[in-house]
Design a protein around this motif. Structure first.
Motif, PDB file in Angstrom:
ATOM      1  N   ASP A   3     108.724  21.910  79.391  1.00 41.95           N
ATOM      2  CA  ASP A   3     108.638  20.452  79.400  1.00 41.95           C
ATOM      3  C   ASP A   3     108.481  19.891  80.812  1.00 41.95           C
ATOM      4  OD1 ASP A   3     111.219  21.180  80.141  1.00 41.95           O
ATOM      5  OD2 ASP A   3     112.126  19.393  79.274  1.00 41.95           O
ATOM      6  N   VAL A   4     108.391  20.752  81.815  1.00 42.60           N
ATOM      7  CA  VAL A   4     108.263  20.320  83.206  1.00 42.60           C
ATOM      8  C   VAL A   4     106.797  20.374  83.621  1.00 42.60           C
ATOM      9  CG1 VAL A   4     108.883  20.817  85.599  1.00 42.60           C
ATOM     10  CG2 VAL A   4     110.588  21.075  83.784  1.00 42.60           C
ATOM     11  N   GLU A   5     106.302  19.238  84.075  1.00 42.76           N
ATOM     12  CA  GLU A   5     104.918  19.121  84.516  1.00 42.76           C
ATOM     13  C   GLU A   5     104.813  19.152  86.039  1.00 42.76           C
ATOM     14  OE1 GLU A   5     102.480  15.205  84.194  1.00 42.76           O
ATOM     15  OE2 GLU A   5     102.273  16.293  82.287  1.00 42.76           O
ATOM     16  N   ASP A  18     104.717  11.534  85.596  1.00 40.69           N
ATOM     17  CA  ASP A  18     105.555  11.249  84.434  1.00 40.69           C
ATOM     18  C   ASP A  18     106.963  11.734  84.780  1.00 40.69           C
ATOM     19  OD1 ASP A  18     106.904  11.090  82.028  1.00 40.69           O
ATOM     20  OD2 ASP A  18     105.494  12.350  80.922  1.00 40.69           O
ATOM     21  N   ARG A  30     108.884  14.251  82.769  1.00 44.23           N
ATOM     22  CA  ARG A  30     108.447  15.649  82.844  1.00 44.23           C
ATOM     23  C   ARG A  30     108.480  16.178  84.274  1.00 44.23           C
ATOM     24  NH1 ARG A  30     105.870  17.800  78.561  1.00 44.23           N
ATOM     25  NH2 ARG A  30     104.386  18.914  79.854  1.00 44.23           N
TER      26      ARG A  30
END
Length: 140
Positions: A11-13, A41, A44
């Protein structure tokens, strides 16, 4: 000390490496104040702080006073890690979207490295000591 991060990296961008210094703090604050201008975001985004165990008390105090409230306000995940020992093993000291403090040190501090190796910290130049302490474990 938390055994592992609560959520996975899927879930980490974006990961922002926050060393508590002027440059990384300025970048982090800029992202927090206007994420849409940078296409970020915050839901994220993960901020990663690797403890050296030897930050100036005033540096930790300023980070706690000015930056942690922004992280909490935007519910940005802050993961504070440390070297667990002389090896490259990493200890997760805190993983939170509501961080309350900057952790002072983990099981293995940069000073432990100096004492073991019989060296002293650098005060200028490219600061190989910090690169060794942080960069080496980050490239695992």
């Amino acid at each position: 000390m938390t055994a592992a991060p609560r959520t996975g990296s899927a879930d980490v961008e974006l990961v922002i490496n926050w060393g508590l210094g002027v440059d990384s703090t300025a970048y982090l604050v800029k992202m927090l104040e206007d994420p849409s201008a940078h296409g970020v975001d915050l839901a994220r985004t993960m901020v990663l702080h690797e403890l050296t165990g030897d930050e100036w008390p005033a540096t930790r105090a300023h980070a706690a006073q000015y930056v942690l409230p922004l992280l909490r306000e935007h519910r940005v995940r802050l993961v504070q890690v440390s070297r667990a020992s002389r090896s490259l093993e990493i200890a997760v000291m805190d993983d939170s979207r509501q961080p309350e403090r900057i952790i002072e040190r983990g099981p293995w501090a940069l000073w432990d490295e100096y004492e073991t190796g019989g060296t002293v910290p650098q005060q200028g130049g490219i600061r190989l000591c910090s690169l060794h302490a942080k960069g080496r474990s980050a490239t695992r």
